[in-house]
Design a protein around this motif. Structure first.
Motif, PDB file in Angstrom:
ATOM      1  N   UNK A  69      43.848  34.186   6.346  1.00 15.03           N
ATOM      2  CA  UNK A  69      44.388  32.868   6.032  1.00 15.03           C
ATOM      3  C   UNK A  69      43.614  31.753   6.731  1.00 15.03           C
ATOM      4  N   UNK A  70      43.217  30.762   5.968  1.00 13.92           N
ATOM      5  CA  UNK A  70      42.600  29.578   6.560  1.00 13.92           C
ATOM      6  C   UNK A  70      43.655  28.780   7.323  1.00 13.92           C
ATOM      7  N   UNK A  71      43.222  28.077   8.357  1.00 17.52           N
ATOM      8  CA  UNK A  71      44.156  27.300   9.175  1.00 17.52           C
ATOM      9  C   UNK A  71      44.979  26.323   8.332  1.00 17.52           C
ATOM     10  N   UNK A  72      44.377  25.761   7.315  1.00 15.83           N
ATOM     11  CA  UNK A  72      45.075  24.791   6.475  1.00 15.83           C
ATOM     12  C   UNK A  72      46.208  25.424   5.683  1.00 15.83           C
ATOM     13  N   UNK A  73      46.177  26.758   5.550  1.00 13.86           N
ATOM     14  CA  UNK A  73      47.197  27.467   4.772  1.00 13.86           C
ATOM     15  C   UNK A  73      48.283  28.092   5.651  1.00 13.86           C
ATOM     16  N   UNK A  74      48.106  28.020   6.963  1.00 12.75           N
ATOM     17  CA  UNK A  74      49.090  28.622   7.872  1.00 12.75           C
ATOM     18  C   UNK A  74      50.484  28.035   7.687  1.00 12.75           C
ATOM     19  N   UNK A  75      50.646  26.710   7.488  1.00 11.27           N
ATOM     20  CA  UNK A  75      52.002  26.177   7.271  1.00 11.27           C
ATOM     21  C   UNK A  75      52.721  26.815   6.088  1.00 11.27           C
ATOM     22  N   UNK A  76      51.986  27.237   5.077  1.00  7.80           N
ATOM     23  CA  UNK A  76      52.606  27.901   3.929  1.00  7.80           C
ATOM     24  C   UNK A  76      53.205  29.231   4.358  1.00  7.80           C
ATOM     25  N   UNK A  77      52.448  29.989   5.162  1.00  2.53           N
ATOM     26  CA  UNK A  77      52.968  31.247   5.702  1.00  2.53           C
ATOM     27  C   UNK A  77      54.237  31.000   6.508  1.00  2.53           C
ATOM     28  N   UNK A  78      54.220  29.987   7.346  1.00  3.20           N
ATOM     29  CA  UNK A  78      55.328  29.771   8.272  1.00  3.20           C
ATOM     30  C   UNK A  78      56.597  29.256   7.596  1.00  3.20           C
ATOM     31  N   UNK A  79      56.504  28.868   6.339  1.00  2.55           N
ATOM     32  CA  UNK A  79      57.713  28.542   5.593  1.00  2.55           C
ATOM     33  C   UNK A  79      58.552  29.777   5.339  1.00  2.55           C
ATOM     34  N   UNK A  80      57.923  30.942   5.402  1.00  4.49           N
ATOM     35  CA  UNK A  80      58.611  32.207   5.163  1.00  4.49           C
ATOM     36  C   UNK A  80      59.160  32.803   6.452  1.00  4.49           C
ATOM     37  N   UNK A  81      58.808  32.227   7.600  1.00  2.00           N
ATOM     38  CA  UNK A  81      59.083  32.849   8.893  1.00  2.00           C
ATOM     39  C   UNK A  81      59.792  31.873   9.830  1.00  2.00           C
ATOM     40  N   UNK A  82      60.874  32.338  10.449  1.00  2.00           N
ATOM     41  CA  UNK A  82      61.503  31.605  11.533  1.00  2.00           C
ATOM     42  C   UNK A  82      61.169  32.304  12.839  1.00  2.00           C
ATOM     43  N   UNK A  83      60.986  31.526  13.912  1.00  2.00           N
ATOM     44  CA  UNK A  83      60.615  32.111  15.203  1.00  2.00           C
ATOM     45  C   UNK A  83      61.577  31.607  16.278  1.00  2.00           C
ATOM     46  N   UNK A  84      62.072  32.532  17.095  1.00  2.00           N
ATOM     47  CA  UNK A  84      62.988  32.215  18.193  1.00  2.00           C
ATOM     48  C   UNK A  84      62.351  32.700  19.487  1.00  2.00           C
ATOM     49  N   UNK A  85      62.366  31.832  20.510  1.00  2.00           N
ATOM     50  CA  UNK A  85      61.702  32.142  21.774  1.00  2.00           C
ATOM     51  C   UNK A  85      62.722  32.322  22.901  1.00  2.00           C
ATOM     52  N   UNK A  86      62.272  32.900  23.992  1.00  2.00           N
ATOM     53  CA  UNK A  86      63.125  33.104  25.158  1.00  2.00           C
ATOM     54  C   UNK A  86      63.581  31.790  25.780  1.00  2.00           C
ATOM     55  N   UNK A  87      62.686  30.798  25.801  1.00  2.00           N
ATOM     56  CA  UNK A  87      63.000  29.549  26.504  1.00  2.00           C
ATOM     57  C   UNK A  87      63.457  28.442  25.564  1.00  2.00           C
ATOM     58  N   UNK A  88      63.958  28.801  24.390  1.00  2.00           N
ATOM     59  CA  UNK A  88      64.630  27.912  23.441  1.00  2.00           C
ATOM     60  C   UNK A  88      63.695  26.898  22.772  1.00  2.00           C
ATOM     61  N   UNK A  89      62.886  26.182  23.571  1.00  3.60           N
ATOM     62  CA  UNK A  89      61.934  25.185  23.058  1.00  3.60           C
ATOM     63  C   UNK A  89      62.611  24.079  22.251  1.00  3.60           C
ATOM     64  N   UNK A  90      63.800  23.668  22.677  1.00  3.34           N
ATOM     65  CA  UNK A  90      64.484  22.548  22.044  1.00  3.34           C
ATOM     66  C   UNK A  90      63.926  21.237  22.574  1.00  3.34           C
ATOM     67  N   UNK A  91      63.978  20.202  21.748  1.00 10.49           N
ATOM     68  CA  UNK A  91      63.565  18.862  22.162  1.00 10.49           C
ATOM     69  C   UNK A  91      64.719  18.225  22.921  1.00 10.49           C
ATOM     70  N   UNK A  92      64.509  17.975  24.204  1.00 14.79           N
ATOM     71  CA  UNK A  92      65.616  17.564  25.070  1.00 14.79           C
ATOM     72  C   UNK A  92      66.133  16.166  24.769  1.00 14.79           C
ATOM     73  N   UNK A  93      65.323  15.325  24.103  1.00 16.65           N
ATOM     74  CA  UNK A  93      65.752  13.967  23.809  1.00 16.65           C
ATOM     75  C   UNK A  93      66.383  13.842  22.425  1.00 16.65           C
ATOM     76  N   UNK A  94      66.613  14.970  21.767  1.00 12.53           N
ATOM     77  CA  UNK A  94      67.255  14.975  20.458  1.00 12.53           C
ATOM     78  C   UNK A  94      68.543  15.789  20.521  1.00 12.53           C
ATOM     79  N   UNK A  95      69.529  15.394  19.722  1.00 10.95           N
ATOM     80  CA  UNK A  95      70.773  16.157  19.646  1.00 10.95           C
ATOM     81  C   UNK A  95      70.535  17.486  18.947  1.00 10.95           C
ATOM     82  N   UNK A  96      71.549  18.335  18.985  1.00 12.40           N
ATOM     83  CA  UNK A  96      71.466  19.609  18.274  1.00 12.40           C
ATOM     84  C   UNK A  96      71.165  19.357  16.800  1.00 12.40           C
ATOM     85  N   UNK A  97      71.886  18.432  16.181  1.00 11.46           N
ATOM     86  CA  UNK A  97      71.676  18.113  14.763  1.00 11.46           C
ATOM     87  C   UNK A  97      70.242  17.647  14.534  1.00 11.46           C
TER      88      UNK A  97
END
Length: 236
Positions: A69-97
């Motif tokens: 896959x070319x780098x420009x096409x990676x976002x297409x792949x990632x539409x099919x995949x959700x990723x969850x990490x150990x350290x959450x990686x939430x944006x602290x200045x945004x609400x849950x919503x």
């Protein structure tokens, strides 16, 4: 759904992270990747969502040849995949919503889709009542549920989880694993990298064990744990 054939990854310094991996994961499967730290669990996940590329071998995810896959096409792949990490990686200045909505907004989703999808996934993970709170106001388990909601909002076919309970206490660990199982029962393919043997033993799902970058065992346990208020063992 996921296929790896002869996949190896060697770092520039000569360290071999993965060595000849052959692995097939079917649609709707729930698979644990286990092994001590440094065995290649996280590396394997990174290959699947194309954060890294293998040195040799073929990787297919939902019909897409990932290593080509070319780098420009990676976002297409990632539409099919959700990723969850150990350290959450939430944006602290945004609400849950807002955190969940952001995952849609960066893909160019229409406002009406954001308004429809965000409440749906927040209800699924049990956070509808905390949608206006910020990550710092949530418990660790709630933060991980918010991260799972964010990973699911694009309706991915595959959910990859890298040590999703690593920062959680036993009670929250149980809640998160039960949530992942409910998501799996709706048809989502789930792959969980973990070193938590108690979770693996309790869930009784397929277990792929890595050691020194190689698969040493691949065991289908045949039945699984589901706790809905009270622990139950159901036929697989």
């Amino acid at each position: 759904m996921i296929s790896l054939r002869g996949v190896s990854l060697v770092y520039p310094n000569g360290v071999r992270a993965l060595d000849g991996i052959d692995l097939e994961i079917g649609k709707g499967d729930f698979v644990f990747l286990v092994g001590h730290s440094g065995t290649g669990k996280s590396t394997l996940l990174r290959l699947l969502y194309r954060e890294m590329a293998p040195t040799t071998g073929e990787i297919t995810v939902d019909g897409i040849r990932v290593e080509c896959l070319r780098r420009s096409r990676v976002p297409i792949l990632r539409r099919h995949i959700g990723v969850v990490f150990q350290d959450f990686k939430l944006l602290t200045d945004k609400t849950v919503w807002e955190n969940v909505a952001f995952a849609l907004q960066v893909t160019g989703a229409h406002t009406r889709d954001v308004i429809r999808q965000v409440p749906r996934v927040l209800d699924l993970v049990g956070l509808s009542h905390k949608s206006r709170m910020y990550p710092g106001e949530l418990s660790g388990g709630e933060q991980q549920r918010a991260a799972i909601a964010r990973a699911l909002v694009n309706n991915p076919k595959i959910l990859l989880c890298d040590e999703p309970t690593g920062n959680l206490d036993p009670s929250n660990t149980t809640e998160i694993m039960e949530l992942l199982l409910r998501i799996n029962l709706k048809g989502t393919t789930i792959v969980v990298a973990t070193h938590n043997q108690a979770v693996v033993d309790r869930m009784r799902r397929r277990v792929v064990r890595l050691d020194n970058g190689r698969i040493v065992t691949d065991e289908e346990r045949g039945y699984y744990f589901l706790g809905l208020g009270q622990s139950q063992i159901l036929s697989g």
